[in-house]
Motif scaffolding. Structure first.
Motif, PDB file in Angstrom:
ATOM      1  N   VAL A 144       0.866  -1.127   0.001  1.00  0.00           N
ATOM      2  CA  VAL A 144       0.177   0.044   0.062  1.00  0.00           C
ATOM      3  C   VAL A 144       1.039   1.323   0.112  1.00  0.00           C
ATOM      4  N   LEU A 145       0.622   2.141  -0.992  1.00  0.00           N
ATOM      5  CA  LEU A 145       1.248   3.371  -0.882  1.00  0.00           C
ATOM      6  C   LEU A 145       0.473   4.495  -0.713  1.00  0.00           C
ATOM      7  N   VAL A 146       0.836   5.379   0.360  1.00  0.00           N
ATOM      8  CA  VAL A 146      -0.059   6.607   0.779  1.00  0.00           C
ATOM      9  C   VAL A 146       1.103   7.603   0.880  1.00  0.00           C
ATOM     10  N   ASP A 147       0.262   9.059   0.771  1.00  0.00           N
ATOM     11  CA  ASP A 147       1.146  10.148   0.905  1.00  0.00           C
ATOM     12  C   ASP A 147       0.598  10.803   2.338  1.00  0.00           C
ATOM     13  N   VAL A 148       1.587  10.614   3.105  1.00  0.00           N
ATOM     14  CA  VAL A 148       1.223  11.250   4.537  1.00  0.00           C
ATOM     15  C   VAL A 148       2.214  12.544   4.962  1.00  0.00           C
ATOM     16  N   TYR A 149       1.665  13.461   5.029  1.00  0.00           N
ATOM     17  CA  TYR A 149       2.226  14.925   5.286  1.00  0.00           C
ATOM     18  C   TYR A 149       3.452  14.963   4.138  1.00  0.00           C
ATOM     19  N   GLY A 150       3.085  14.675   3.097  1.00  0.00           N
ATOM     20  CA  GLY A 150       3.928  15.065   2.066  1.00  0.00           C
ATOM     21  C   GLY A 150       5.143  14.027   1.651  1.00  0.00           C
ATOM     22  N   LEU A 154       5.460   3.702   1.700  1.00  0.00           N
ATOM     23  CA  LEU A 154       5.226   2.392   1.115  1.00  0.00           C
ATOM     24  C   LEU A 154       5.160   1.351   2.320  1.00  0.00           C
ATOM     25  N   ILE A 155       3.936   0.648   2.476  1.00  0.00           N
ATOM     26  CA  ILE A 155       3.656  -0.455   3.594  1.00  0.00           C
ATOM     27  C   ILE A 155       3.568  -1.518   3.032  1.00  0.00           C
ATOM     28  N   PHE A 156       4.619  -2.504   3.540  1.00  0.00           N
ATOM     29  CA  PHE A 156       4.501  -3.906   3.154  1.00  0.00           C
ATOM     30  C   PHE A 156       4.153  -4.795   4.400  1.00  0.00           C
ATOM     31  N   GLY A 157       3.721  -6.104   3.999  1.00  0.00           N
ATOM     32  CA  GLY A 157       3.292  -6.858   5.512  1.00  0.00           C
ATOM     33  C   GLY A 157       2.317  -7.994   4.705  1.00  0.00           C
ATOM     34  N   ASP A 158       2.391  -9.079   5.240  1.00  0.00           N
ATOM     35  CA  ASP A 158       1.668 -10.436   5.025  1.00  0.00           C
ATOM     36  C   ASP A 158      -0.002  -9.793   4.724  1.00  0.00           C
ATOM     37  N   SER A 159      -0.644 -10.795   3.990  1.00  0.00           N
ATOM     38  CA  SER A 159      -2.047 -10.377   3.708  1.00  0.00           C
ATOM     39  C   SER A 159      -2.827 -10.534   5.032  1.00  0.00           C
ATOM     40  N   GLY A 160      -3.805  -9.492   5.299  1.00  0.00           N
ATOM     41  CA  GLY A 160      -4.531  -9.466   6.365  1.00  0.00           C
ATOM     42  C   GLY A 160      -3.981  -8.800   7.619  1.00  0.00           C
ATOM     43  N   ILE A 161      -2.851  -8.436   7.366  1.00  0.00           N
ATOM     44  CA  ILE A 161      -2.370  -7.729   8.805  1.00  0.00           C
ATOM     45  C   ILE A 161      -2.661  -6.244   8.926  1.00  0.00           C
ATOM     46  N   GLY A 162      -3.306  -5.685   7.928  1.00  0.00           N
ATOM     47  CA  GLY A 162      -3.972  -4.271   8.368  1.00  0.00           C
ATOM     48  C   GLY A 162      -3.603  -3.250   7.647  1.00  0.00           C
ATOM     49  N   LYS A 163      -3.256  -3.565   6.369  1.00  0.00           N
ATOM     50  CA  LYS A 163      -2.392  -2.585   5.430  1.00  0.00           C
ATOM     51  C   LYS A 163      -3.528  -1.510   4.944  1.00  0.00           C
ATOM     52  N   SER A 164      -4.536  -2.427   4.395  1.00  0.00           N
ATOM     53  CA  SER A 164      -5.543  -1.336   3.916  1.00  0.00           C
ATOM     54  C   SER A 164      -6.433  -0.887   4.864  1.00  0.00           C
ATOM     55  N   GLU A 165      -6.521  -1.405   6.025  1.00  0.00           N
ATOM     56  CA  GLU A 165      -7.478  -0.854   7.022  1.00  0.00           C
ATOM     57  C   GLU A 165      -6.590   0.519   7.554  1.00  0.00           C
ATOM     58  N   ALA A 179      -1.845   3.914  -4.133  1.00  0.00           N
ATOM     59  CA  ALA A 179      -1.920   2.369  -4.483  1.00  0.00           C
ATOM     60  C   ALA A 179      -2.276   1.501  -3.177  1.00  0.00           C
ATOM     61  N   ASP A 180      -3.419   0.523  -3.596  1.00  0.00           N
ATOM     62  CA  ASP A 180      -3.589  -0.319  -2.800  1.00  0.00           C
ATOM     63  C   ASP A 180      -3.377  -1.581  -3.323  1.00  0.00           C
ATOM     64  N   ASP A 181      -2.818  -2.627  -2.795  1.00  0.00           N
ATOM     65  CA  ASP A 181      -2.682  -3.903  -3.178  1.00  0.00           C
ATOM     66  C   ASP A 181      -1.438  -4.028  -4.399  1.00  0.00           C
ATOM     67  N   ALA A 182      -1.361  -3.271  -5.315  1.00  0.00           N
ATOM     68  CA  ALA A 182      -0.244  -3.472  -6.364  1.00  0.00           C
ATOM     69  C   ALA A 182       0.171  -1.962  -6.435  1.00  0.00           C
ATOM     70  N   VAL A 183       1.797  -1.920  -6.330  1.00  0.00           N
ATOM     71  CA  VAL A 183       2.215  -0.546  -6.414  1.00  0.00           C
ATOM     72  C   VAL A 183       3.247  -0.750  -7.653  1.00  0.00           C
ATOM     73  N   LEU A 231       9.846   6.220   2.348  1.00  0.00           N
ATOM     74  CA  LEU A 231      10.064   5.791   3.488  1.00  0.00           C
ATOM     75  C   LEU A 231       9.233   4.252   3.342  1.00  0.00           C
ATOM     76  N   VAL A 232       9.800   3.143   3.763  1.00  0.00           N
ATOM     77  CA  VAL A 232       9.177   2.019   3.706  1.00  0.00           C
ATOM     78  C   VAL A 232       8.983   1.458   5.034  1.00  0.00           C
ATOM     79  N   ILE A 233       7.786   1.053   5.367  1.00  0.00           N
ATOM     80  CA  ILE A 233       7.184   0.501   6.528  1.00  0.00           C
ATOM     81  C   ILE A 233       6.708  -1.053   6.468  1.00  0.00           C
ATOM     82  N   GLN A 234       7.631  -1.990   7.192  1.00  0.00           N
ATOM     83  CA  GLN A 234       7.158  -3.443   7.192  1.00  0.00           C
ATOM     84  C   GLN A 234       6.237  -3.683   8.441  1.00  0.00           C
ATOM     85  N   PHE A 235       5.076  -4.080   8.154  1.00  0.00           N
ATOM     86  CA  PHE A 235       4.192  -4.327   9.139  1.00  0.00           C
ATOM     87  C   PHE A 235       4.625  -5.975   9.376  1.00  0.00           C
TER      88      PHE A 235
END
Length: 320
Positions: A144-150, A154-165, A179-183, A231-235
């Motif tokens: 999942v890729l989000v723009d946070v304060y500019g 990029l958030i990685f993690g196993d399926s169902g861990i809470g990236k989309s939530e 982007a969600d799911d595929a970046v 920044l890359v964040i691994q859940f």
């Protein structure tokens, strides 16, 4: 990863609305595979060392003025020497007149001859910029890729861990989904840019609810076409017996398309507000880029305090 990308010459012609003076024998199939272009001034005086025929060739007012100093026969020889190479095309800028000898040799060797209204400098800059984007290496990653304060996070993690939530909560806080799911990640120079595949752009999947259109639900301000990846964040699921950095002194990078990107790991457990943590991580990363590191400052204060206490104790021992 797709690193063998190409652009058809005819696509450049259409994009920049160029005039086709002569279609080469391979006009419909000729491709460009490198971002550089060439102004063949040296080639017109016979210097072909290090000449790369894969580049788009551009001549402008300087080259045309120079060639006017030659006789028709000499110009014919100069253009024939150039067109002997399998160049993708020769572009004449400023809508300048075409030498008859140039057209004659282009037809003889089956080379594409084009003309543009732009100056050489304008056309070169636009073409290189276009090719840099069109030929840039691309890789698709699950995340999942989000723009946070500019900051592009990029958030990685196993399926169902809470990236989309987490992305939904960030959107509700005023941040933007890219982007969600595929970046799709593109490298231009030493910068990484992320976007969503066209088919799933602005869509986000939440288990139990289904697929939602973020733009229609939250408005156009909730989505963004692309962003630089900062920044890359691994859940990962919280493990009680695993050590997690509590000060933030450990600085790690991950490599994407040979570009290092700061990475942190966030353990996920019940009750943790992941959206708030991602916000903090983004702000902290931005501060680090501007030279302020809270963890190092805190550690320096602790070290300074310990040093002062130690010196005071030593003085007391020396003067009981």
């Amino acid at each position: 990863m797709n690193t063998n990308r190409s652009v058809r010459v005819k696509d450049i012609v259409e994009k920049f609305q160029m005039e086709v003076i002569n279609k080469g024998t391979d006009y419909d199939t000729e491709i460009l595979t490198i971002t550089d272009v060439n102004r063949p001034g040296l080639q017109f005086i016979g210097f072909f060392d290090y000449f790369d025929p894969r580049r788009l060739q551009i001549i402008g007012k300087s080259e045309v003025t120079f060639l006017r100093g030659y006789s028709a026969e000499e110009r014919r020889k100069r253009f024939e020497d150039l067109f002997c190479y399998e160049i993708p095309a020769l572009v004449i800028s400023r809508n300048l007149d075409v030498f008859p000898e140039c057209l004659e040799m282009a037809q003889k060797h089956g080379r594409t001859l084009l003309r543009t209204k732009y100056t050489s400098v304008e056309f070169t800059a636009m073409t290189i910029d276009y090719l840099n984007h069109a030929l840039a290496p691309v890789i698709t990653r699950h995340g999942v890729l989000v723009d946070v304060y500019g900051e592009g996070v990029l958030i990685f993690g196993d399926s169902g861990i809470g990236k989309s939530e987490t992305a939904i909560e960030l959107i509700k806080r005023g941040h933007r989904l890219v982007a969600d799911d595929a970046v799709e990640i593109t490298r231009i120079g030493s910068t990484l840019s992320g976007t969503a595949p066209e088919l799933i752009r602005n869509y986000l999947e939440v288990r139990g609810v289904g697929v939602i259109d973020v733009e229609k639900l939250f408005g156009v301000g909730a989505v963004q076409d692309s962003t630089q990846i900062d920044l890359v964040i691994q859940f990962e699921k919280w493990e009680d017996d695993k050590f997690y950095d509590r000060l933030g002194l450990d600085e790690n990078d991950t490599t994407i398309l040979d570009v290092p990107v700061p990475q942190i790991t966030i353990p996920v457990s019940a009750g943790r507000n992941l959206a708030a943590i991602v916000e903090l991580a983004a702000m902290n990363n931005r501060q680090k880029k501007h030279g302020f590191n809270s963890a190092r400052e805190f550690a320096a204060q602790i070290d300074g305090h310990i040093d002062r206490v130690t010196r005071e104790n030593e003085l007391k021992n020396q003067n009981p």
